[in-house]
Design an enzyme around this catalytic site. Structure first.
Site, PDB file in Angstrom:
ATOM      1  N   GLN A   1       0.943  -1.069   0.169  1.00 33.04           N
ATOM      2  CA  GLN A   1       0.090  -0.211   0.006  1.00 33.04           C
ATOM      3  C   GLN A   1       0.959   1.247   0.082  1.00 33.04           C
ATOM      4  OE1 GLN A   1      -2.163   0.892   3.801  1.00 33.04           O
ATOM      5  NE2 GLN A   1      -3.962   1.501   2.610  1.00 33.04           N
ATOM      6  N   GLY A   2       0.523   2.246  -0.862  1.00 33.51           N
ATOM      7  CA  GLY A   2       1.302   3.495  -0.912  1.00 33.51           C
ATOM      8  C   GLY A   2       0.267   4.405  -0.532  1.00 33.51           C
TER       9      GLY A   2
ATOM     10  N   SER B   1       0.004   6.366   2.801  1.00 31.13           N
ATOM     11  CA  SER B   1       0.575   7.611   3.851  1.00 31.13           C
ATOM     12  C   SER B   1       1.865   7.999   3.507  1.00 31.13           C
ATOM     13  CB  SER B   1       0.967   6.849   5.432  1.00 31.13           C
ATOM     14  OG  SER B   1      -0.417   6.223   6.020  1.00 31.13           O
TER      15      SER B   1
ATOM     16  N   SER C   1       4.115  -1.483   4.638  1.00 33.32           N
ATOM     17  CA  SER C   1       4.530  -2.898   4.790  1.00 33.32           C
ATOM     18  C   SER C   1       4.668  -3.493   3.628  1.00 33.32           C
ATOM     19  CB  SER C   1       3.660  -3.511   5.753  1.00 33.32           C
ATOM     20  OG  SER C   1       3.217  -2.831   6.821  1.00 33.32           O
TER      21      SER C   1
ATOM     22  N   GLU D   1     -11.280  -2.517   4.191  1.00 32.53           N
ATOM     23  CA  GLU D   1     -10.309  -2.998   5.210  1.00 32.53           C
ATOM     24  C   GLU D   1     -11.136  -2.851   6.610  1.00 32.53           C
ATOM     25  OE1 GLU D   1      -6.117  -1.907   5.741  1.00 32.53           O
ATOM     26  OE2 GLU D   1      -7.163  -0.444   7.068  1.00 32.53           O
TER      27      GLU D   1
END
Lengths: 393, 333
Positions: free
Chosen positions: A128-129, A131, A163, A246
């Site tokens: 995931q990109g 933040s 992550s 999510e």
């Protein structure tokens, strides 16, 4: 209202139980690097071959087209099988719970055909990109920019808290494509190939000793416009649907596992004794905390069932998912804090975050549960504003 | 598995709600504060005519023929409206009488002709709530449960924390001296239903106080804006909503488990009681805080939820007892 399982659901449970008995890996999950990636993808492939990948995904995209209830039954059976690893602690999490569901709702036919089967077959790791150093809780304030050049986006900037970036093939990436628009209107959700030239990844060590938390730097990284999901400058909406998955069912596995953890902890308290030889379960304070934990994981399951019922009625997970996420995150932490009070001197000994009979690693890891996917403060804002209708500041 | 009310169940709730809003307005009922009987006989009979006292009782036993789930929905509404009156003792008393074969007694209770008050052991006396107009006492103890006549019993009244739940004690031996009009040697199943119904009432308190605070946070302006726009207040409201949701879902789950006679029914009933009790007390407390000065006044209804929650978490067992019982249960399969 009813708690009945249909005949089909009963059969599904039996089928899952039988399959898990002979297919669950017995070895521990490697904690990092290529070995970890290989392990996670091999397990995903095993699931796929057994017919357990994409349980609640539509059949046309390679899923089984079953209900969220069946998805939950699967998680329950997985937890019951006493696996040597936890389900969500995997580099396949983002693909299964973010990327995939987002594509199913927002992707083009080409995007679905290209990515969904590879996700289910365990051929690809997504990260995931979202933040950035300057855009955490204020996600819409992100500044990683993407300029259109022909049929490509050219991306420059930085993402963080990513992550598994170091072992990922693809990334769901939020970029600013219109710096002149109001901040929610100029964002685009795009699939980024992590092997593109101009990407640099640095690992970050977390308080739980894990190094798969990464920051990612982009220096004129070229991404085809065909990789945009949900439309140019419409990325905020796409991202909100990602996060609703999510907050909806993405953490169901964790929630189910937590119930098993509490039962394991009660077992520990029955077996362990204090200095005078009395079982810890006879200690009034510990007994009360254990019983409260039992009551609260039972509440968590009931809330999950209510959430599934609501989703079944409306078709999409609603903002109520934030209530479950909030309750779960804080409860998860309380359970591991209680664990340290029960395991005595073992509380001084560091364990990995995952594996059989581990407590201190998961305790350190539990701090992520009120931060990741939106801090509890953000979850409270969402509950206040989108569930209760309170005015924004 | 489906944990939301059906359309038919929603309709029951809507009917109950409109009746409570019409007949049990807390501002009007303030005139009865401290009275030995808060709900008069006429109103009690109207509730009976609506079928509330036999809602979950089988038709063969003289009831309406719904089940514990619908009864729990009724009790959640009673909690939401901080409704006075011996509803719990009445519903449990009617079932006890019916199951014990005293069908005429059951009919009188279901019909609102015979009023039942709850009596629980407290030392060598029985603590009785809503004694004022009671014809019968539902005496519960370790040795089962019985309905006894209140005739000739000497009630020693005491100031009650909750002025809508009249409080008295009576000599236990005297109450047990006369032959009961109906009794059950094993009251386990009855008390499990009672646990679910009290939990439902507590969940109703948690829900109503969450709604009251949220509404006030939207309406009340300070510094030129609604106070609900401040994160400190907004987050308290969010936490209240989460507690209400946890309580409501757990209670519904427990009601279903008990209704269906599942092996893990006691597990879920005790869990519901713990979760709903904590939610009701916490939300009732925060609700006063959220209202500031007006929340501390007698005129405002916030205090009524505080005292009702405190009474209910001490009715048919307390938090410690239910948590202890929960820990003794086997893990659900």
């Amino acid at each position: 209202m009813d708690l009945d399982l249909t005949e089909e659901e009963h059969a599904f449970r039996e089928e899952a139980r039988t399959w898990l008995r002979s297919n669950l890996p017995t070895e521990a999950r490697p904690p990092e690097g290529q070995a970890m990636r290989d392990f996670d993808l091999a397990w995903q492939r095993t699931l796929y071959d057994g017919g357990w990948a994409g349980i609640n995904w539509p059949v046309e995209f390679g899923g089984r087209g079953l209900s969220d209830i069946q998805q939950m039954i699967w998680y329950e059976e997985f937890a019951r099988a006493e696996p040597p690893f936890t389900l969500n602690n995997s580099c396949t999490f983002v693909a299964n719970n973010h990327g995939g569901p987002t594509l199913i709702v927002n992707g083009t036919d080409e995007q679905k055909a290209e990515h969904l089967p590879r996700i289910l077959r365990g051929e690809v790791v997504w990260c995931q990109g979202f933040s950035e150093p300057g855009a955490g809780s204020d996600l819409a304030g992100l500044s990683t920019k993407a300029e259109i050049d022909g049929d490509e986006l050219v991306v420059t900037g930085q993402k963080t808290w990513t992550s598994y970036a170091h072992v990922a093939d693809l990334q769901e990436l939020l970029v600013r494509t219109d710096p002149t628009a109001p901040k929610h209107k100029g964002i685009t959700w795009v699939i980024c190939d992590m092997r593109s030239p101009g990407i640099e990844i640095r690992e970050i060590r977390t308080m739980s000793h894990v190094t798969d938390f990464c920051e990612v730097f982009y220096d004129e990284v070229r991404i085809p416009l065909a990789n945009v999901v949900g439309g140019l400058n419409n990325g905020w909406r796409t991202a909100m649907s990602t996060l609703s998955f999510e907050r909806g069912t993405g953490f169901m596995a964790d929630q189910v596992e937590l119930a098993a953890t509490v039962e394991r902890l009660i077992g520990e308290a029955r077996e362990r004794t204090d200095a005078s030889g009395r079982p810890l379960i006879r200690d009034e304070e510990l007994a009360r905390r254990l019983a409260t934990a039992r009551a609260e994981v039972s509440a968590l399951r009931a809330m999950t069932l209510a959430g599934i019922s609501r989703t079944a009625r409306t078709g999409m997970p609603g903002a109520e998912g934030s209530m479950i996420r909030l309750f779960h995150g804080e409860l998860h932490q309380r359970v591991y804090q209680l664990a340290l009070d029960i395991i005595g001197p073992e509380a001084l000994r560091l364990t990995p975050v995952d594996g059989e009979g581990v407590w201190t690693g998961p305790y350190l890891q539990s701090f992520a549960y009120t931060i990741g996917g939106g801090t509890t403060d953000i979850q409270r804002n969402i509950v206040g504003e989108r569930v209760l209708g309170l005015p924004r500041a | 598995m489906y944990l939301l009310p059906t359309d038919e169940q929603d309709e029951i709730v809507a009917t109950v709600r409109s009746q409570l809003e019409a007949d049990f307005d807390l501002h009007a009922l303030a005139a009865r504060d401290g009275a030995p009987s808060v709900v008069d006989r006429d109103l009690w009979r109207r509730c009976a005519e609506l079928g509330w006292f036999g809602l979950g009782l089988e038709e063969s036993l003289g009831g309406v023929g719904y089940g514990l789930v619908e009864e729990a929905l009724l009790f959640a509404e009673l909690g939401s409206h901080a409704t006075p009156g011996p509803f719990l003792a009445t519903v449990l008393g009617a079932r006890l009488a019916a199951e014990a074969g005293a069908s005429d007694v059951a009919a009188a209770v279901v019909g609102g002709e015979s009023v039942v008050a709850l009596a629980e052991p407290e030392g060598d006396r029985l603590r009785v709530t809503d004694h004022g107009d009671a014809d019968l006492l539902l005496v519960v103890g370790d040795d089962g449960a019985a309905l006894v006549s209140s005739d000739g019993l000497e009630f020693r009244t005491e100031p009650s924390l909750d002025v809508h739940v009249p409080l008295a004690t009576v000599d236990a031996a005297a109450a047990r001296a006369a032959a009961p009009v109906a009794q059950l040697a094993d009251a386990g199943a009855l008390l499990l239903r009672g646990t679910v119904l009290i939990s439902a009432e507590l969940a109703g308190i948690a829900t109503a106080t969450a709604e009251q605070s949220t509404q006030y946070a939207k309406d009340r302006e300070q510094f030129g804006v609604p106070v609900g726009s401040f994160q400190a207040v907004k987050h308290r409201c969010a936490d209240m909503a989460v507690r209400a949701e946890a309580a409501t879902s757990t209670v519904r789950h427990a009601a279903l488990a008990v209704r269906d006679g599942l092996a893990e029914a006691p597990f879920h009933a005790h869990a519901a009681r713990a979760v709903a009790g904590d939610a009701a007390v916490a939300n009732a407390h925060v609700n006063v805080q959220n209202h500031g000065g007006i929340g501390f006044t007698w005129e405002h209804t916030a205090h009524r939820y505080v005292t009702r929650a405190q009474v209910l978490v001490r009715t048919l067992g307390d938090r410690t007892g239910h948590l202890g019982a929960l820990l003794e249960q086997p893990a659900p399969q």
